[in-house]
Scaffold this motif. Structure first.
Motif, PDB file in Angstrom:
ATOM      1  N   ASP A   1       0.962   4.295  -2.826  1.00 46.22           N
ATOM      2  CA  ASP A   1       0.904   5.620  -2.455  1.00 46.22           C
ATOM      3  C   ASP A   1       2.112   6.208  -3.038  1.00 46.22           C
ATOM      4  O   ASP A   1       2.123   7.365  -3.719  1.00 46.22           O
ATOM      5  CB  ASP A   1       1.124   5.732  -0.838  1.00 46.22           C
ATOM      6  CG  ASP A   1      -0.205   5.435  -0.170  1.00 46.22           C
ATOM      7  OD1 ASP A   1      -1.141   5.309  -0.821  1.00 46.22           O
ATOM      8  OD2 ASP A   1       0.130   5.213   0.916  1.00 46.22           O
TER       9      ASP A   1
ATOM     10  N   SER B   1       0.616  -1.084   0.165  1.00 46.41           N
ATOM     11  CA  SER B   1      -0.098  -0.002  -0.070  1.00 46.41           C
ATOM     12  C   SER B   1       0.864   1.366  -0.114  1.00 46.41           C
ATOM     13  O   SER B   1       0.493   2.050  -0.757  1.00 46.41           O
ATOM     14  CB  SER B   1      -1.014   0.034   1.227  1.00 46.41           C
ATOM     15  OG  SER B   1      -1.974  -1.140   1.148  1.00 46.41           O
ATOM     16  N   ARG B   2       1.974   1.105   0.825  1.00 40.92           N
ATOM     17  CA  ARG B   2       2.914   2.171   0.795  1.00 40.92           C
ATOM     18  C   ARG B   2       3.590   2.537  -0.540  1.00 40.92           C
ATOM     19  O   ARG B   2       3.696   3.735  -0.977  1.00 40.92           O
ATOM     20  CB  ARG B   2       3.743   2.021   1.794  1.00 40.92           C
ATOM     21  CG  ARG B   2       4.858   3.102   1.974  1.00 40.92           C
ATOM     22  CD  ARG B   2       4.417   4.194   2.778  1.00 40.92           C
ATOM     23  NE  ARG B   2       5.606   5.186   3.303  1.00 40.92           N
ATOM     24  CZ  ARG B   2       6.423   5.074   4.052  1.00 40.92           C
ATOM     25  NH1 ARG B   2       6.772   4.239   5.227  1.00 40.92           N
ATOM     26  NH2 ARG B   2       7.408   6.236   4.278  1.00 40.92           N
TER      27      ARG B   2
ATOM     28  N   SER C   1      -5.256   6.867  -8.394  1.00 42.01           N
ATOM     29  CA  SER C   1      -5.678   7.095  -7.017  1.00 42.01           C
ATOM     30  C   SER C   1      -7.195   6.954  -6.944  1.00 42.01           C
ATOM     31  O   SER C   1      -7.788   6.455  -6.004  1.00 42.01           O
ATOM     32  CB  SER C   1      -5.228   8.589  -6.402  1.00 42.01           C
ATOM     33  OG  SER C   1      -5.962   8.855  -5.141  1.00 42.01           O
TER      34      SER C   1
END
Length: 132
Positions: free
Chosen positions: A17, A13-14, A32
């Motif tokens: 991002d 997930s990071r 996004s």
């Protein structure tokens, strides 16, 4: 030691991002938005980072990927050929027996309700154990 501190590598997930931030243009915004829609439909979705930088979403199997290219953000559904697409969202990878994709171009609107229905259908298909 905290759980996040016990892993040297970043969470998928990071990494997603960071990828969105690195793009810094409409592609990051699109990725996004697609990610947010997937999470709205399936809050239990698992994010992975595969093939040198492709976000992949799973629930009882692969749902879809979110690839970014120079002129397109491609959302590829692993079992797209088995999904009903009444709104005609699939516009790429139409020749294969399994996958189907949606290419999003700069400035295009997302039919959010139709896309959420497609994501929901993919999650349901995975949960059913169907391999189609």
């Amino acid at each position: 030691m905290s759980e996040s501190g016990s892993r040297e590598e970043k969470s998928p997930s990071r990494m997603i991002d960071e990828r969105i931030g690195e793009l810094g243009d409409w592609r990051g915004e699109m990725l996004s938005r697609l990610r947010a829609l997937i999470k709205q439909v399936d809050p239990e979705v698992v994010e992975e980072w595969k093939w040198r930088g492709v976000p992949v979403w799973y629930h009882d199997g692969m749902i879809c990927t979110g690839e970014t290219y120079k002129n397109v953000v491609k959302m590829t559904f692993a079992k797209g050929a088995a999904l009903d697409d009444p709104s005609g969202l699939f516009n790429s990878s139409l020749d294969g027996n399994t996958r189907r994709a949606i290419d999003f171009h700069e400035g295009e609107e997302i039919d959010e309700e139709a896309l959420k229905a497609l994501i929901r259908a993919a999650v349901t298909l995975n949960a059913s154990g169907a391999h189609g």
